[in-house]
Design a protein around this motif. Structure first.
Motif, PDB file in Angstrom:
ATOM      1  N   SER A   1       3.603  -1.385   4.144  1.00 21.65           N
ATOM      2  CA  SER A   1       1.999  -0.107   3.646  1.00 21.65           C
ATOM      3  C   SER A   1       4.132   1.242   3.750  1.00 21.65           C
ATOM      4  O   SER A   1       4.841   1.311   4.922  1.00 21.65           O
ATOM      5  CB  SER A   1       2.258   0.543   5.448  1.00 21.65           C
ATOM      6  OG  SER A   1       1.154   1.727   4.788  1.00 21.65           O
TER       7      SER A   1
ATOM      8  N   THR B   1       3.769  12.066  -3.153  1.00 26.40           N
ATOM      9  CA  THR B   1       3.660  10.258  -3.082  1.00 26.40           C
ATOM     10  C   THR B   1       4.665   9.392  -2.861  1.00 26.40           C
ATOM     11  O   THR B   1       5.833  10.368  -2.628  1.00 26.40           O
ATOM     12  CB  THR B   1       2.706  10.303  -3.951  1.00 26.40           C
ATOM     13  OG1 THR B   1       3.284  11.017  -5.575  1.00 26.40           O
ATOM     14  CG2 THR B   1       1.158  11.532  -4.433  1.00 26.40           C
ATOM     15  N   THR B   2       4.722   8.229  -2.971  1.00 27.21           N
ATOM     16  CA  THR B   2       6.123   7.112  -2.953  1.00 27.21           C
ATOM     17  C   THR B   2       6.068   6.677  -4.249  1.00 27.21           C
ATOM     18  O   THR B   2       5.392   6.800  -5.509  1.00 27.21           O
ATOM     19  CB  THR B   2       4.987   6.231  -2.639  1.00 27.21           C
ATOM     20  OG1 THR B   2       4.451   6.398  -1.043  1.00 27.21           O
ATOM     21  CG2 THR B   2       6.200   4.574  -1.416  1.00 27.21           C
TER      22      THR B   2
ATOM     23  N   ASN C   1      -1.591   5.992   6.517  1.00 22.26           N
ATOM     24  CA  ASN C   1      -1.446   5.465   5.288  1.00 22.26           C
ATOM     25  C   ASN C   1      -3.185   4.423   5.372  1.00 22.26           C
ATOM     26  O   ASN C   1      -3.141   3.887   4.067  1.00 22.26           O
ATOM     27  CB  ASN C   1      -0.654   5.231   4.909  1.00 22.26           C
ATOM     28  CG  ASN C   1       0.073   4.544   3.439  1.00 22.26           C
ATOM     29  OD1 ASN C   1      -1.103   5.686   2.807  1.00 22.26           O
ATOM     30  ND2 ASN C   1       0.663   3.423   3.188  1.00 22.26           N
TER      31      ASN C   1
ATOM     32  N   GLU D   1      -5.079   0.292  -4.404  1.00 23.69           N
ATOM     33  CA  GLU D   1      -4.765   1.569  -3.701  1.00 23.69           C
ATOM     34  C   GLU D   1      -5.693   1.898  -4.527  1.00 23.69           C
ATOM     35  O   GLU D   1      -7.173   1.175  -5.007  1.00 23.69           O
ATOM     36  CB  GLU D   1      -4.016   2.713  -4.205  1.00 23.69           C
ATOM     37  CG  GLU D   1      -4.465   4.211  -4.308  1.00 23.69           C
ATOM     38  CD  GLU D   1      -3.456   4.746  -3.318  1.00 23.69           C
ATOM     39  OE1 GLU D   1      -4.844   4.871  -1.946  1.00 23.69           O
ATOM     40  OE2 GLU D   1      -2.978   5.687  -2.473  1.00 23.69           O
TER      41      GLU D   1
ATOM     42  N   ALA E   1       4.521   4.321   3.456  1.00 22.68           N
ATOM     43  CA  ALA E   1       4.528   6.302   3.243  1.00 22.68           C
ATOM     44  C   ALA E   1       5.552   6.878   3.306  1.00 22.68           C
ATOM     45  O   ALA E   1       6.755   6.304   3.446  1.00 22.68           O
ATOM     46  CB  ALA E   1       3.979   5.736   5.248  1.00 22.68           C
TER      47      ALA E   1
ATOM     48  N   THR F   1       1.157  13.075   8.865  1.00 21.58           N
ATOM     49  CA  THR F   1       1.000  11.487   7.962  1.00 21.58           C
ATOM     50  C   THR F   1       1.863  10.442   8.051  1.00 21.58           C
ATOM     51  O   THR F   1       2.669  11.020   6.894  1.00 21.58           O
ATOM     52  CB  THR F   1      -0.256  11.998   7.034  1.00 21.58           C
ATOM     53  OG1 THR F   1      -0.667  11.078   6.238  1.00 21.58           O
ATOM     54  CG2 THR F   1       0.665  12.966   5.699  1.00 21.58           C
TER      55      THR F   1
ATOM     56  N   CYS G   1      -1.865   9.995  -2.760  1.00 23.48           N
ATOM     57  CA  CYS G   1      -3.071  10.673  -3.259  1.00 23.48           C
ATOM     58  C   CYS G   1      -3.475  11.450  -3.447  1.00 23.48           C
ATOM     59  O   CYS G   1      -4.370  12.627  -3.723  1.00 23.48           O
ATOM     60  CB  CYS G   1      -2.621  11.107  -1.290  1.00 23.48           C
ATOM     61  SG  CYS G   1      -1.442  12.691  -1.290  1.00 23.48           S
TER      62      CYS G   1
ATOM     63  N   ASN H   1       0.824   5.733  -0.350  1.00 24.84           N
ATOM     64  CA  ASN H   1       1.000   6.633  -0.462  1.00 24.84           C
ATOM     65  C   ASN H   1       0.010   7.406  -1.814  1.00 24.84           C
ATOM     66  O   ASN H   1       1.604   7.760  -2.286  1.00 24.84           O
ATOM     67  CB  ASN H   1       1.175   7.853   0.684  1.00 24.84           C
ATOM     68  CG  ASN H   1       0.119   8.398   0.621  1.00 24.84           C
ATOM     69  OD1 ASN H   1      -0.335   9.331  -0.023  1.00 24.84           O
ATOM     70  ND2 ASN H   1       0.498   9.036   1.885  1.00 24.84           N
TER      71      ASN H   1
ATOM     72  N   LYS I   1       1.003  -0.581  -0.211  1.00 25.74           N
ATOM     73  CA  LYS I   1      -0.084  -0.199  -0.084  1.00 25.74           C
ATOM     74  C   LYS I   1       1.449   1.529  -0.185  1.00 25.74           C
ATOM     75  O   LYS I   1       1.611   1.381   1.050  1.00 25.74           O
ATOM     76  CB  LYS I   1      -1.025  -0.168   1.290  1.00 25.74           C
ATOM     77  CG  LYS I   1      -1.780   1.034   1.641  1.00 25.74           C
ATOM     78  CD  LYS I   1      -2.327   1.787   0.358  1.00 25.74           C
ATOM     79  CE  LYS I   1      -3.327   3.056   0.562  1.00 25.74           C
ATOM     80  NZ  LYS I   1      -2.666   3.725   0.654  1.00 25.74           N
TER      81      LYS I   1
END
Length: 213
Positions: A117, A24-25, A135, A50, A119, A130, A14, A12, A10
């Protein structure tokens, strides 16, 4: 313990903005993680997950478009991993402690899995920061989660109890300060935080950012 056959990653994602902004990742995590996971279990099934999103300005963001435009689709093809849009997945309705309304959880999370995860190191106007814990909100199938904003702490805590990540990564090579979690100033922090406890990793991220815990 042995690695389950299914691993879910997962990130991030967004917004449709590059990872160099700190928002973002980095899609290169796909290859980094895929190589490490296959070294442990060659037949592992790796899936990046996502959901769609609706911004504070009611702008709808398609997860599929985000995958394409931010390089995740290319990385997935190159590394032979799957991309899963959770907003299109089969779901179950559950009630979480502290929330007056039910939420939809994709059924994929009811299967045997190892959850990673990835993040970012970012500030946030509602939760101050955050990281790994927040996340988890992207694990919900609904694109518009604005109804959860008055109950964010309860939602984050309950989701963590239900779906705690097995591996927690905060990519702090580039952080984001200012307003967050999308708008702000990129800051080169040159740090990676890794652990198996989301709260501990997020606490370390807070100390790094100078946010009291």
């Amino acid at each position: 313990a042995s690695l389950p056959q299914q691993v879910l990653i997962k990130p991030n994602l967004c917004d449709i903005t590059s990872w160099e902004t700190g928002a973002t990742t980095d899609p290169r995590w796909t290859g980094v993680l895929a190589r490490e996971l296959r070294a442990v279990r060659p037949d592992v099934r790796i899936r990046v997950v996502e959901s769609d999103a609706v911004s504070a300005y009611k702008h709808y963001r398609s997860c599929d478009e985000t995958f394409e435009r931010l390089g995740w689709a290319d990385a997935a093809r190159e590394e032979k991993v799957e991309l899963i849009n959770l907003s299109r997945a089969d779901t179950v309705e559950v009630r979480l402690d502290g929330l007056p309304m039910p939420v939809r959880i994709p059924q994929i999370f009811l299967e045997e899995m190892y959850l990673i995860s990835v993040a970012n190191l970012k500030v946030h106007p509602y939760t101050r920061m955050t990281g790994v814990l927040k996340n988890s909100l992207g694990l919900l199938a609904d694109a518009d989660i604005s109804s959860l904003h008055p109950y964010l702490s309860a939602a984050i805590g309950s989701l963590h109890k239900l779906l705690p990540p097995d591996l927690c990564i905060v990519d702090g090579r580039i952080g984001l300060e200012g307003r967050g979690p999308i708008l702000g100033d990129a800051v080169r922090a040159n740090t990676l935080l890794v652990g198996n406890d989301a709260l501990a990793v997020d606490e370390a991220a807070c100390r790094l950012m100078g946010i009291p815990t």
